[in-house]
Design a protein around this motif. Structure first.
Motif, PDB file in Angstrom:
ATOM      1  N   ARG A   1     -11.515  -3.805  15.639  1.00 32.15           N
ATOM      2  CA  ARG A   1     -10.335  -4.458  15.022  1.00 32.15           C
ATOM      3  C   ARG A   1     -11.070  -5.702  14.053  1.00 32.15           C
ATOM      4  O   ARG A   1     -11.640  -6.729  14.983  1.00 32.15           O
ATOM      5  N   GLY A   2     -10.860  -5.566  13.023  1.00 33.49           N
ATOM      6  CA  GLY A   2     -11.573  -6.676  12.293  1.00 33.49           C
ATOM      7  C   GLY A   2     -10.654  -7.804  12.018  1.00 33.49           C
ATOM      8  O   GLY A   2     -11.028  -9.053  11.662  1.00 33.49           O
ATOM      9  N   GLU A   3      -9.181  -7.758  11.951  1.00 33.96           N
ATOM     10  CA  GLU A   3      -8.219  -8.668  11.625  1.00 33.96           C
ATOM     11  C   GLU A   3      -6.915  -8.412  12.395  1.00 33.96           C
ATOM     12  O   GLU A   3      -6.806  -7.371  13.058  1.00 33.96           O
ATOM     13  N   PRO A   4      -6.085  -9.319  12.513  1.00 33.73           N
ATOM     14  CA  PRO A   4      -4.885  -9.068  13.398  1.00 33.73           C
ATOM     15  C   PRO A   4      -4.177  -7.888  12.430  1.00 33.73           C
ATOM     16  O   PRO A   4      -3.994  -7.693  11.331  1.00 33.73           O
ATOM     17  N   MET A   5      -3.139  -6.733  13.315  1.00 31.73           N
ATOM     18  CA  MET A   5      -2.646  -5.927  12.797  1.00 31.73           C
ATOM     19  C   MET A   5      -1.636  -6.584  11.693  1.00 31.73           C
ATOM     20  O   MET A   5      -0.958  -5.833  10.964  1.00 31.73           O
ATOM     21  N   ASP A   6      -1.138  -7.677  11.962  1.00 34.72           N
ATOM     22  CA  ASP A   6       0.099  -8.278  11.147  1.00 34.72           C
ATOM     23  C   ASP A   6      -0.492  -9.224  10.185  1.00 34.72           C
ATOM     24  O   ASP A   6       0.096 -10.139   9.673  1.00 34.72           O
ATOM     25  N   ALA A   7      -1.688  -8.922   9.556  1.00 39.25           N
ATOM     26  CA  ALA A   7      -2.149 -10.066   8.692  1.00 39.25           C
ATOM     27  C   ALA A   7      -1.376 -10.016   7.471  1.00 39.25           C
ATOM     28  O   ALA A   7      -1.021  -9.148   6.930  1.00 39.25           O
ATOM     29  N   PRO A   8      -1.350 -11.466   6.985  1.00 42.91           N
ATOM     30  CA  PRO A   8      -0.323 -11.659   5.807  1.00 42.91           C
ATOM     31  C   PRO A   8      -0.910 -11.039   4.651  1.00 42.91           C
ATOM     32  O   PRO A   8      -2.005 -10.808   4.531  1.00 42.91           O
ATOM     33  N   ALA A   9      -0.083 -10.922   3.520  1.00 44.44           N
ATOM     34  CA  ALA A   9      -0.322 -10.321   2.270  1.00 44.44           C
ATOM     35  C   ALA A   9      -1.526 -11.036   1.491  1.00 44.44           C
ATOM     36  O   ALA A   9      -2.340 -10.581   0.643  1.00 44.44           O
TER      37      ALA A   9
ATOM     38  N   VAL B   1       8.465  -5.891   5.653  1.00 47.19           N
ATOM     39  CA  VAL B   1       7.626  -7.112   5.738  1.00 47.19           C
ATOM     40  C   VAL B   1       8.577  -8.385   5.424  1.00 47.19           C
ATOM     41  O   VAL B   1       8.704  -9.311   5.645  1.00 47.19           O
ATOM     42  N   GLY B   2       9.093  -8.073   4.239  1.00 48.38           N
ATOM     43  CA  GLY B   2      10.188  -9.123   3.587  1.00 48.38           C
ATOM     44  C   GLY B   2      11.417  -8.366   3.405  1.00 48.38           C
ATOM     45  O   GLY B   2      12.140  -8.022   4.461  1.00 48.38           O
ATOM     46  N   GLU B   3      11.827  -8.401   2.173  1.00 49.86           N
ATOM     47  CA  GLU B   3      12.917  -7.697   1.704  1.00 49.86           C
ATOM     48  C   GLU B   3      12.675  -6.791   0.532  1.00 49.86           C
ATOM     49  O   GLU B   3      11.676  -7.033  -0.103  1.00 49.86           O
ATOM     50  N   VAL B   4      13.542  -5.721   0.194  1.00 48.02           N
ATOM     51  CA  VAL B   4      13.528  -4.988  -1.013  1.00 48.02           C
ATOM     52  C   VAL B   4      14.199  -6.033  -2.160  1.00 48.02           C
ATOM     53  O   VAL B   4      15.003  -6.615  -1.823  1.00 48.02           O
ATOM     54  N   ALA B   5      13.130  -6.117  -3.069  1.00 51.35           N
ATOM     55  CA  ALA B   5      13.697  -7.286  -4.182  1.00 51.35           C
ATOM     56  C   ALA B   5      13.531  -6.887  -5.454  1.00 51.35           C
ATOM     57  O   ALA B   5      12.648  -6.164  -5.806  1.00 51.35           O
ATOM     58  N   GLN B   6      14.440  -7.203  -6.325  1.00 51.77           N
ATOM     59  CA  GLN B   6      14.226  -6.631  -8.017  1.00 51.77           C
ATOM     60  C   GLN B   6      13.357  -7.836  -8.369  1.00 51.77           C
ATOM     61  O   GLN B   6      13.522  -9.067  -8.300  1.00 51.77           O
TER      62      GLN B   6
ATOM     63  N   HIS C   1      11.589  -3.606 -11.882  1.00 47.55           N
ATOM     64  CA  HIS C   1      11.051  -2.810 -10.897  1.00 47.55           C
ATOM     65  C   HIS C   1      11.934  -3.432  -9.584  1.00 47.55           C
ATOM     66  O   HIS C   1      12.369  -4.568  -9.639  1.00 47.55           O
ATOM     67  N   ARG C   2      12.042  -2.464  -8.645  1.00 48.04           N
ATOM     68  CA  ARG C   2      12.428  -3.144  -7.184  1.00 48.04           C
ATOM     69  C   ARG C   2      11.229  -2.830  -6.414  1.00 48.04           C
ATOM     70  O   ARG C   2      10.600  -1.924  -6.468  1.00 48.04           O
ATOM     71  N   LEU C   3      10.907  -3.989  -5.501  1.00 43.62           N
ATOM     72  CA  LEU C   3       9.378  -3.628  -4.857  1.00 43.62           C
ATOM     73  C   LEU C   3       9.883  -4.075  -3.424  1.00 43.62           C
ATOM     74  O   LEU C   3      10.799  -4.641  -3.231  1.00 43.62           O
ATOM     75  N   CYS C   4       9.034  -3.606  -2.556  1.00 46.13           N
ATOM     76  CA  CYS C   4       9.040  -4.045  -1.015  1.00 46.13           C
ATOM     77  C   CYS C   4       7.560  -3.819  -0.478  1.00 46.13           C
ATOM     78  O   CYS C   4       6.676  -3.003  -1.166  1.00 46.13           O
ATOM     79  N   TYR C   5       7.269  -4.361   0.447  1.00 44.92           N
ATOM     80  CA  TYR C   5       6.127  -4.094   1.429  1.00 44.92           C
ATOM     81  C   TYR C   5       6.535  -3.430   2.592  1.00 44.92           C
ATOM     82  O   TYR C   5       7.704  -4.073   3.262  1.00 44.92           O
TER      83      TYR C   5
ATOM     84  N   GLY D   1       3.343  -0.142   8.188  1.00 50.19           N
ATOM     85  CA  GLY D   1       3.597   1.196   9.021  1.00 50.19           C
ATOM     86  C   GLY D   1       2.888   1.058  10.378  1.00 50.19           C
ATOM     87  O   GLY D   1       2.449  -0.003  11.096  1.00 50.19           O
ATOM     88  N   PRO D   2       2.556   2.410  11.078  1.00 48.64           N
ATOM     89  CA  PRO D   2       1.671   2.397  12.187  1.00 48.64           C
ATOM     90  C   PRO D   2       0.443   1.803  12.183  1.00 48.64           C
ATOM     91  O   PRO D   2      -0.316   1.664  11.001  1.00 48.64           O
ATOM     92  N   GLU D   3       0.100   1.055  13.177  1.00 50.39           N
ATOM     93  CA  GLU D   3      -1.062   0.246  13.436  1.00 50.39           C
ATOM     94  C   GLU D   3      -1.265  -0.982  12.446  1.00 50.39           C
ATOM     95  O   GLU D   3      -2.505  -1.238  12.054  1.00 50.39           O
ATOM     96  N   GLY D   4      -0.100  -1.307  11.750  1.00 50.24           N
ATOM     97  CA  GLY D   4       0.094  -2.592  10.794  1.00 50.24           C
ATOM     98  C   GLY D   4      -0.436  -2.121   9.292  1.00 50.24           C
ATOM     99  O   GLY D   4      -0.850  -2.805   8.541  1.00 50.24           O
ATOM    100  N   ILE D   5      -0.557  -0.920   8.965  1.00 49.58           N
ATOM    101  CA  ILE D   5      -0.772  -0.472   7.516  1.00 49.58           C
ATOM    102  C   ILE D   5       0.139  -0.954   6.737  1.00 49.58           C
ATOM    103  O   ILE D   5       1.565  -0.651   7.030  1.00 49.58           O
ATOM    104  N   LEU D   6      -0.172  -1.671   5.739  1.00 48.60           N
ATOM    105  CA  LEU D   6       0.959  -2.436   4.642  1.00 48.60           C
ATOM    106  C   LEU D   6       0.809  -1.365   3.631  1.00 48.60           C
ATOM    107  O   LEU D   6      -0.079  -1.281   2.802  1.00 48.60           O
ATOM    108  N   VAL D   7       2.003  -0.949   3.082  1.00 54.23           N
ATOM    109  CA  VAL D   7       2.225  -0.211   2.020  1.00 54.23           C
ATOM    110  C   VAL D   7       3.222  -0.776   1.112  1.00 54.23           C
ATOM    111  O   VAL D   7       4.220  -1.265   1.712  1.00 54.23           O
ATOM    112  N   GLY D   8       3.046  -0.837  -0.142  1.00 55.00           N
ATOM    113  CA  GLY D   8       3.914  -1.399  -1.171  1.00 55.00           C
ATOM    114  C   GLY D   8       4.664  -0.042  -1.720  1.00 55.00           C
ATOM    115  O   GLY D   8       4.177   1.100  -1.799  1.00 55.00           O
ATOM    116  N   LEU D   9       6.021  -0.281  -2.125  1.00 54.27           N
ATOM    117  CA  LEU D   9       6.746   0.702  -2.772  1.00 54.27           C
ATOM    118  C   LEU D   9       7.198   0.115  -3.884  1.00 54.27           C
ATOM    119  O   LEU D   9       7.776  -1.029  -4.071  1.00 54.27           O
TER     120      LEU D   9
END
Length: 146
Positions: free
Chosen positions: A78-86, A116-121, A126-130, A133-141
């Motif tokens: 593990r190189g950094e915390p699983m909940d590392a901020p953006a 992580v935050g909220e779905v925002a326009q 665009h509408r975006l969110c972060y 997921g499992p093991e702290g994987i950060l995915v943007g939509l």
């Protein structure tokens, strides 16, 4: 010669099954899964004695990919915390374009993903969110509007 395309992004995980389920629920297609114990791969990554299991996933358009790897030996570190901020240095997230952001957020929530935050326009486009997921994987939509 220039780059032809981005082929895939590697994500190292401890629970390969959970990570596969998460990305499949997002809409990716599992293209293959295999055990690897290969001297050539060891020379590429610079680690000796590697035994790993990988899964290759592709986006529906066939252009983008995610490679998931679970290391049996040597164990992943593990190189950094699983909940590392953006704003943590390094690769932070993978962004996917989706048709209906609310529907995707609801579906992947069943696989442990949390906003992580909220779905925002953002503007009128665009509408975006972060999602984490499992093991702290950060995915943007990203959902394009109009």
């Amino acid at each position: 010669m220039t780059i032809q395309r981005m082929d895939n992004v590697l994500i190292v995980v401890e629970d390969l099954d959970a990570a596969i389920a998460f990305f499949v629920e997002l809409g990716m297609e599992l293209r293959g899964r295999a055990e690897l114990e290969d001297r050539g791969a060891e020379r590429v990554i610079g680690i000796d004695g590697v035994r790993q299991e990988i899964a290759m996933l592709r986006t529906p358009d066939g252009h983008g990919g995610v490679e998931l790897a679970m290391f049996h030996t040597p164990r992943a570190v593990r190189g950094e915390p699983m909940d590392a901020p953006a704003n943590t240095l390094g690769i932070r997230r993978v962004m996917f374009a989706v048709d209906d952001i609310d529907e995707v957020v609801a579906r992947v929530g069943a696989h442990g993903a949390e906003l992580v935050g909220e779905v925002a326009q953002v503007g009128d486009s665009h509408r975006l969110c972060y999602l984490r997921g499992p093991e702290g994987i950060l995915v943007g939509l990203a959902q394009q509007l109009g």
